[in-house]
Design a protein around this motif. Structure first.
Motif, PDB file in Angstrom:
ATOM      1  N   SER A   1       0.836  -1.187   0.000  1.00 28.90           N
ATOM      2  CA  SER A   1       0.000   0.000   0.000  1.00 28.90           C
ATOM      3  C   SER A   1       0.880   1.250   0.000  1.00 28.90           C
ATOM      4  O   SER A   1       2.041   1.203   0.359  1.00 28.90           O
ATOM      5  N   GLN A   2       0.281   2.341  -0.453  1.00 30.75           N
ATOM      6  CA  GLN A   2       1.040   3.579  -0.561  1.00 30.75           C
ATOM      7  C   GLN A   2       0.996   4.370   0.740  1.00 30.75           C
ATOM      8  O   GLN A   2      -0.012   4.383   1.424  1.00 30.75           O
ATOM      9  N   THR A   3       2.122   5.007   1.044  1.00 29.04           N
ATOM     10  CA  THR A   3       2.170   5.869   2.221  1.00 29.04           C
ATOM     11  C   THR A   3       2.902   7.149   1.860  1.00 29.04           C
ATOM     12  O   THR A   3       3.714   7.180   0.929  1.00 29.04           O
ATOM     13  N   ILE A   4       2.601   8.195   2.593  1.00 33.06           N
ATOM     14  CA  ILE A   4       3.265   9.475   2.393  1.00 33.06           C
ATOM     15  C   ILE A   4       3.785   9.961   3.731  1.00 33.06           C
ATOM     16  O   ILE A   4       3.068   9.894   4.740  1.00 33.06           O
ATOM     17  N   HIS A   5       5.016  10.397   3.737  1.00 32.23           N
ATOM     18  CA  HIS A   5       5.659  10.858   4.964  1.00 32.23           C
ATOM     19  C   HIS A   5       6.069  12.309   4.795  1.00 32.23           C
ATOM     20  O   HIS A   5       6.636  12.685   3.756  1.00 32.23           O
ATOM     21  N   GLN A   6       5.834  13.078   5.827  1.00 35.14           N
ATOM     22  CA  GLN A   6       6.144  14.493   5.792  1.00 35.14           C
ATOM     23  C   GLN A   6       6.818  14.849   7.113  1.00 35.14           C
ATOM     24  O   GLN A   6       6.310  14.489   8.174  1.00 35.14           O
ATOM     25  N   TRP A   7       7.903  15.582   7.042  1.00 38.98           N
ATOM     26  CA  TRP A   7       8.572  15.999   8.289  1.00 38.98           C
ATOM     27  C   TRP A   7       9.331  17.296   8.092  1.00 38.98           C
ATOM     28  O   TRP A   7       9.623  17.677   6.968  1.00 38.98           O
ATOM     29  N   PRO A  14      13.327  31.442  13.134  1.00 37.02           N
ATOM     30  CA  PRO A  14      13.390  32.910  13.172  1.00 37.02           C
ATOM     31  C   PRO A  14      13.271  33.495  11.772  1.00 37.02           C
ATOM     32  O   PRO A  14      13.596  32.831  10.765  1.00 37.02           O
ATOM     33  N   VAL A  15      12.775  34.718  11.712  1.00 34.95           N
ATOM     34  CA  VAL A  15      12.717  35.437  10.436  1.00 34.95           C
ATOM     35  C   VAL A  15      14.117  35.490   9.819  1.00 34.95           C
ATOM     36  O   VAL A  15      15.103  35.709  10.509  1.00 34.95           O
ATOM     37  N   GLY A  16      14.188  35.255   8.513  1.00 37.37           N
ATOM     38  CA  GLY A  16      15.464  35.348   7.815  1.00 37.37           C
ATOM     39  C   GLY A  16      16.235  34.047   7.756  1.00 37.37           C
ATOM     40  O   GLY A  16      17.248  33.954   7.060  1.00 37.37           O
ATOM     41  N   SER A  17      15.759  33.029   8.462  1.00 38.14           N
ATOM     42  CA  SER A  17      16.460  31.734   8.437  1.00 38.14           C
ATOM     43  C   SER A  17      16.009  30.911   7.224  1.00 38.14           C
ATOM     44  O   SER A  17      14.958  31.183   6.647  1.00 38.14           O
ATOM     45  N   PRO A  18      16.800  29.893   6.837  1.00 35.06           N
ATOM     46  CA  PRO A  18      16.393  29.049   5.699  1.00 35.06           C
ATOM     47  C   PRO A  18      15.387  27.988   6.137  1.00 35.06           C
ATOM     48  O   PRO A  18      15.163  27.759   7.316  1.00 35.06           O
ATOM     49  N   LEU A  19      14.770  27.353   5.123  1.00 33.97           N
ATOM     50  CA  LEU A  19      13.757  26.335   5.387  1.00 33.97           C
ATOM     51  C   LEU A  19      13.944  25.157   4.447  1.00 33.97           C
ATOM     52  O   LEU A  19      14.257  25.337   3.261  1.00 33.97           O
ATOM     53  N   SER A  20      13.725  23.971   4.973  1.00 32.58           N
ATOM     54  CA  SER A  20      13.664  22.787   4.132  1.00 32.58           C
ATOM     55  C   SER A  20      12.658  21.827   4.730  1.00 32.58           C
ATOM     56  O   SER A  20      12.848  21.320   5.820  1.00 32.58           O
ATOM     57  N   LEU A  21      11.557  21.588   4.000  1.00 33.83           N
ATOM     58  CA  LEU A  21      10.554  20.600   4.397  1.00 33.83           C
ATOM     59  C   LEU A  21      10.585  19.478   3.384  1.00 33.83           C
ATOM     60  O   LEU A  21      10.669  19.715   2.178  1.00 33.83           O
ATOM     61  N   GLU A  22      10.505  18.258   3.890  1.00 32.96           N
ATOM     62  CA  GLU A  22      10.635  17.118   3.001  1.00 32.96           C
ATOM     63  C   GLU A  22       9.387  16.245   3.002  1.00 32.96           C
ATOM     64  O   GLU A  22       8.711  16.097   4.023  1.00 32.96           O
ATOM     65  N   CYS A  23       9.104  15.688   1.860  1.00 32.75           N
ATOM     66  CA  CYS A  23       7.957  14.805   1.682  1.00 32.75           C
ATOM     67  C   CYS A  23       8.400  13.619   0.825  1.00 32.75           C
ATOM     68  O   CYS A  23       9.033  13.815  -0.215  1.00 32.75           O
ATOM     69  N   THR A  24       8.088  12.416   1.278  1.00 32.83           N
ATOM     70  CA  THR A  24       8.396  11.237   0.470  1.00 32.83           C
ATOM     71  C   THR A  24       7.178  10.337   0.380  1.00 32.83           C
ATOM     72  O   THR A  24       6.371  10.259   1.302  1.00 32.83           O
ATOM     73  N   VAL A  25       7.060   9.673  -0.739  1.00 26.53           N
ATOM     74  CA  VAL A  25       5.956   8.759  -0.993  1.00 26.53           C
ATOM     75  C   VAL A  25       6.523   7.365  -1.201  1.00 26.53           C
ATOM     76  O   VAL A  25       7.567   7.210  -1.854  1.00 26.53           O
ATOM     77  N   GLY A  87       2.414  29.018   8.755  1.00 28.16           N
ATOM     78  CA  GLY A  87       1.212  28.317   8.316  1.00 28.16           C
ATOM     79  C   GLY A  87       1.367  26.812   8.449  1.00 28.16           C
ATOM     80  O   GLY A  87       2.347  26.317   9.008  1.00 28.16           O
ATOM     81  N   PHE A  88       0.389  26.123   7.934  1.00 27.06           N
ATOM     82  CA  PHE A  88       0.370  24.662   7.965  1.00 27.06           C
ATOM     83  C   PHE A  88       0.625  24.187   6.539  1.00 27.06           C
ATOM     84  O   PHE A  88      -0.147  24.501   5.627  1.00 27.06           O
ATOM     85  N   TYR A  89       1.723  23.467   6.338  1.00 25.57           N
ATOM     86  CA  TYR A  89       2.135  23.040   5.003  1.00 25.57           C
ATOM     87  C   TYR A  89       1.797  21.561   4.815  1.00 25.57           C
ATOM     88  O   TYR A  89       2.161  20.713   5.626  1.00 25.57           O
ATOM     89  N   LEU A  90       1.133  21.290   3.734  1.00 22.61           N
ATOM     90  CA  LEU A  90       0.690  19.930   3.431  1.00 22.61           C
ATOM     91  C   LEU A  90       1.258  19.457   2.116  1.00 22.61           C
ATOM     92  O   LEU A  90       1.250  20.176   1.119  1.00 22.61           O
ATOM     93  N   CYS A  91       1.737  18.222   2.121  1.00 16.35           N
ATOM     94  CA  CYS A  91       2.202  17.562   0.911  1.00 16.35           C
ATOM     95  C   CYS A  91       1.154  16.537   0.502  1.00 16.35           C
ATOM     96  O   CYS A  91       0.501  15.926   1.378  1.00 16.35           O
ATOM     97  N   GLY A 105      -0.167  14.005   3.408  1.00 11.16           N
ATOM     98  CA  GLY A 105       0.623  13.766   4.600  1.00 11.16           C
ATOM     99  C   GLY A 105      -0.024  14.461   5.788  1.00 11.16           C
ATOM    100  O   GLY A 105      -1.062  15.117   5.651  1.00 11.16           O
ATOM    101  N   ASP A 106       0.605  14.328   6.953  1.00  7.95           N
ATOM    102  CA  ASP A 106       0.037  14.894   8.173  1.00  7.95           C
ATOM    103  C   ASP A 106       0.423  16.342   8.408  1.00  7.95           C
ATOM    104  O   ASP A 106       0.031  16.925   9.413  1.00  7.95           O
ATOM    105  N   GLY A 107       1.196  16.915   7.513  1.00 14.68           N
ATOM    106  CA  GLY A 107       1.453  18.338   7.569  1.00 14.68           C
ATOM    107  C   GLY A 107       2.599  18.749   8.458  1.00 14.68           C
ATOM    108  O   GLY A 107       3.036  18.004   9.349  1.00 14.68           O
ATOM    109  N   THR A 108       3.095  19.967   8.222  1.00 21.65           N
ATOM    110  CA  THR A 108       4.114  20.606   9.054  1.00 21.65           C
ATOM    111  C   THR A 108       3.581  21.956   9.509  1.00 21.65           C
ATOM    112  O   THR A 108       3.191  22.787   8.683  1.00 21.65           O
ATOM    113  N   ARG A 109       3.557  22.141  10.816  1.00 21.56           N
ATOM    114  CA  ARG A 109       3.132  23.430  11.374  1.00 21.56           C
ATOM    115  C   ARG A 109       4.372  24.302  11.487  1.00 21.56           C
ATOM    116  O   ARG A 109       5.267  24.000  12.272  1.00 21.56           O
TER     117      ARG A 109
END
Lengths: 113, 112
Positions: A1-7, A14-25, A87-91, A105-109
């Motif tokens: 079965s298929q699954t999706i992972h988000q973290w 903080p403002v001005g910092s970088p971001l990396s959100l990952e999603c895998t299926v 915000g709440f980011y969803l893959c 996925g279950d999202g990243t707050r």
């Protein structure tokens, strides 16, 4: 079965910092992949979608970018976060044909301080 | 841009009552889908109705589609406290290749 992972599930940056959100299926090949942002108590805003490796479509101009380095990996990035990026980011994924439901996925707050 | 608009924005009912949520959209569609979102979680697909269908059932869910009025309704019968969630409609246009446009949702609260 298929699954999706988000973290991660939650992130405080903080403002001005970088971001990396990952999603895998897992359990499927060549899926369409989607990044959405949801403001508190609101609907979903499509940010990016991808129909294949290296193919990214952007729906709205913004401070974010997306990449798809592998078939089942989708990454959301920013070089410098703004307060408005909170915000709440969803893959999500689907098989990219008309009439296919999307699977989320279950999202990243993300909170920006 | 958002095509689906749910109505009402919020709905509060007692357990055992029926809950009806409506969705209106603007352009021609291939299908319309309903999703559920528990607080702080991702969306879960509930049911899909194609443009050539008028009504569809799944357990306690009943969905109708009126393409002439560009509207759909989701009925949850004999609601339970566990049905408390936000419900979203999403439309798929012809040739959209899997892309959906989501409405803003109806927040349903079912009181025990």
């Amino acid at each position: 079965s298929q699954t999706i992972h988000q973290w991660p599930a939650t992130l405080v940056q903080p403002v001005g910092s970088p971001l990396s959100l990952e999603c895998t299926v897992e359990g499927t090949s060549n899926p369409n992949l989607y990044w959405y942002r949801q403001a508190a108590g609101r609907g979903l805003q499509l940010l990016f979608y991808s129909v294949g490796i290296g193919q990214i479509s952007s729906e709205v101009p913004q401070n974010l970018s997306a990449s798809r380095p592998q078939d089942r990996q989708f990454i959301l990035s920013s070089k410098k976060l703004l307060l408005s990026d909170s915000g709440f980011y969803l893959c999500a994924w689907n098989l990219g044909q008309d009439g296919q439901p999307q699977h989320f996925g279950d999202g990243t707050r993300l909170s920006i301080l | 841009s958002q095509q689906g608009e749910e109505d009402p924005q919020a709905l509060s009912i007692q357990e055992g009552e029926n809950a009806t949520m409506n969705c209106s959209y603007k352009t021609s569609i291939n299908n319309l889908q309903w999703y559920r979102q528990n607080s702080g979680r991702g969306l879960v697909h509930l049911i899909l109705i194609r443009s050539n269908e008028r009504e569809k059932h799944s357990g306690r869910l009943r969905v109708t589609l009126d393409t002439s009025k560009k509207s759909s309704s989701l009925l949850i019968t004999a609601s339970r406290a566990a049905d408390t969630a936000s419900y979203f409609c999403a439309t798929a246009r012809w040739g959209s290749q899997g892309n959906l446009i989501f409405g803003k949702g109806t927040k349903l609260s079912v009181k025990p």
